[in-house]
Design a protein around this motif. Structure first.
Motif, PDB file in Angstrom:
ATOM      1  N   THR A 214       0.981  -1.307  -0.008  1.00 52.66           N
ATOM      2  CA  THR A 214      -0.027  -0.012  -0.107  1.00 52.66           C
ATOM      3  C   THR A 214       0.905   1.436   0.102  1.00 52.66           C
ATOM      4  OG1 THR A 214      -0.215  -0.013   2.426  1.00 52.66           O
ATOM      5  CG2 THR A 214      -1.937  -1.216   1.269  1.00 52.66           C
ATOM      6  N   LEU A 215       2.165   1.193   0.699  1.00 53.43           N
ATOM      7  CA  LEU A 215       3.135   2.258   0.495  1.00 53.43           C
ATOM      8  C   LEU A 215       3.380   2.434  -0.692  1.00 53.43           C
ATOM      9  CD1 LEU A 215       4.952   1.945   3.991  1.00 53.43           C
ATOM     10  CD2 LEU A 215       3.270   3.504   3.602  1.00 53.43           C
ATOM     11  N   LEU A 216       3.987   1.498  -1.385  1.00 51.51           N
ATOM     12  CA  LEU A 216       4.603   1.612  -2.771  1.00 51.51           C
ATOM     13  C   LEU A 216       3.330   2.184  -3.686  1.00 51.51           C
ATOM     14  CD1 LEU A 216       6.362  -1.764  -3.092  1.00 51.51           C
ATOM     15  CD2 LEU A 216       7.337   0.852  -2.789  1.00 51.51           C
ATOM     16  N   LYS A 217       2.033   1.945  -3.661  1.00 46.20           N
ATOM     17  CA  LYS A 217       0.831   2.415  -4.311  1.00 46.20           C
ATOM     18  C   LYS A 217       0.461   3.929  -3.798  1.00 46.20           C
ATOM     19  CE  LYS A 217      -1.169  -2.014  -5.521  1.00 46.20           C
ATOM     20  NZ  LYS A 217      -2.448  -2.909  -5.273  1.00 46.20           N
ATOM     21  N   GLY A 218       1.249   4.618  -2.879  1.00 45.43           N
ATOM     22  CA  GLY A 218       0.820   5.776  -2.361  1.00 45.43           C
ATOM     23  C   GLY A 218      -0.141   5.914  -1.547  1.00 45.43           C
ATOM     24  N   LYS A 219      -0.892   4.934  -0.842  1.00 43.45           N
ATOM     25  CA  LYS A 219      -2.130   4.900  -0.200  1.00 43.45           C
ATOM     26  C   LYS A 219      -1.608   5.247   1.198  1.00 43.45           C
ATOM     27  CE  LYS A 219      -4.783   1.613  -2.951  1.00 43.45           C
ATOM     28  NZ  LYS A 219      -5.482   0.310  -2.944  1.00 43.45           N
ATOM     29  N   SER A 220      -2.177   6.101   1.822  1.00 44.36           N
ATOM     30  CA  SER A 220      -1.784   6.474   3.175  1.00 44.36           C
ATOM     31  C   SER A 220      -2.825   5.738   4.347  1.00 44.36           C
ATOM     32  CB  SER A 220      -2.031   7.852   3.359  1.00 44.36           C
ATOM     33  OG  SER A 220      -3.410   8.350   3.222  1.00 44.36           O
TER      34      SER A 220
END
Length: 307
Positions: free
Chosen positions: A163-169
């Motif tokens: 999720t971090l790599l996808k930019g999701k906070s």
């Protein structure tokens, strides 16, 4: 956080909620100014994890094999080395022994029922041998124990590397309480009971939050984002980028088929490494929203929640 955070040796006792708790711990340590002196007790296999595990190994984390006959000597050796540590350090202990998942919670609940213990809803039962050993060895060196409770905010999915790599906070809520080491019990049994009570209170605190209550009554402290860390990251990023570009120009890497092949292999290794990291960081859905059948709320939790 406390005013002394980052300025004193401390043991951190935390619940283990997500796959990247280590990253949340790093953020806390970075905001407290002691990231370079932060260590934790981790599973031995994690030191082989590309990049992340290697950095933990170089930072002198203590790696255990989950066999007490072997781990006891490993922990004693690690604790002895800390006595000569020149700067204020944090040593993190996940006393639950494993990450919180739905199947593990059900196992913990069944064990608690069979032993007549308080039945947990949002934490696992603590395993206290490592903590007892740490307190007995570091009591004269470490002045405080930080009781850290954190969880993902309601209606947020647990964070993972993917999720971090996808930019999701993700919004993560953290509470830190400071206990003086001198106030901890002296005997091993009493230390174990102190830790058990701590997690009963932690479970009641989280239960109150997920039932619609607030995340504690303490004043929220804004730790801010130190500009020094951002400056260091920008400088190193520029240096690495310039070095890589200069290396490519010097070797004329892409001018031959051999160079192209080497570049392709390197890119493949990067992709495989990232896949390994992602596989080590697969989260379950937010299990706090899953239906769980357990005994009614334990009255002891209500008492400890008020204390």
């Amino acid at each position: 956080m406390t005013p002394l955070s980052g300025k004193e040796h401390a043991l951190l006792i935390s619940n283990h909620r997500s796959d990247i708790d280590w990253l949340i711990g790093w953020v806390l340590a970075q905001r407290a100014g002691c990231l370079g002196c932060t260590m934790a007790i981790m599973k031995d296999v994690l030191k082989y994890l590309p990049v992340i595990g290697w950095s933990m190994w170089f930072s002198e984390y203590i790696f255990v094999k989950r066999k007490w006959t072997e781990d006891q000597s490993i922990l004693k050796s690690g604790y002895e080395k800390l006595k000569d540590f020149p700067f204020p350090f944090w040593l993190g202990l996940f006393v639950e022994g494993t990450r919180f998942t739905h199947p593990k919670l059900l196992d913990a609940q069944q064990f608690a029922i069979s032993k007549g213990l308080a039945v947990p809803r949002h934490v696992l039962l603590p395993r206290t041998k490592g903590l007892i050993l740490a307190v007995n060895h570091l009591r004269s060196l470490v002045p405080a124990v930080y009781d850290v409770t954190f969880t993902v905010a309601r209606d947020n999915s647990p964070p993972s590397l993917l999720t971090l790599l996808k930019g999701k906070s993700s919004v993560v809520k953290v509470q830190v309480k400071r206990h003086l080491m001198l106030e901890l019990p002296e005997t091993s049994d009493d230390i174990a009971q102190w830790c058990t009570n701590l997690f009963v209170a932690k479970d009641a605190f989280l239960d109150n939050y997920f039932s619609g209550g607030s995340f504690g009554n303490e004043e929220i402290q804004d730790l801010g984002r130190p500009m020094q860390s951002l400056t260091v990251m920008i400088v190193w990023s520029c240096l690495v980028s310039m070095g890589a570009f200069g290396f490519l120009l010097w070797t004329i890497l892409f001018s031959t088929w051999q160079g192209i092949l080497v570049s392709a292999v390197f890119l493949l290794l990067v992709i495989v490494t990232m896949q390994i990291l992602i596989l080590f960081s697969q989260s379950e859905p937010n299990i706090d929203s899953m239906p769980i059948t357990i005994l009614p709320q334990d009255p002891m939790k209500e008492i400890l929640l008020q204390s």
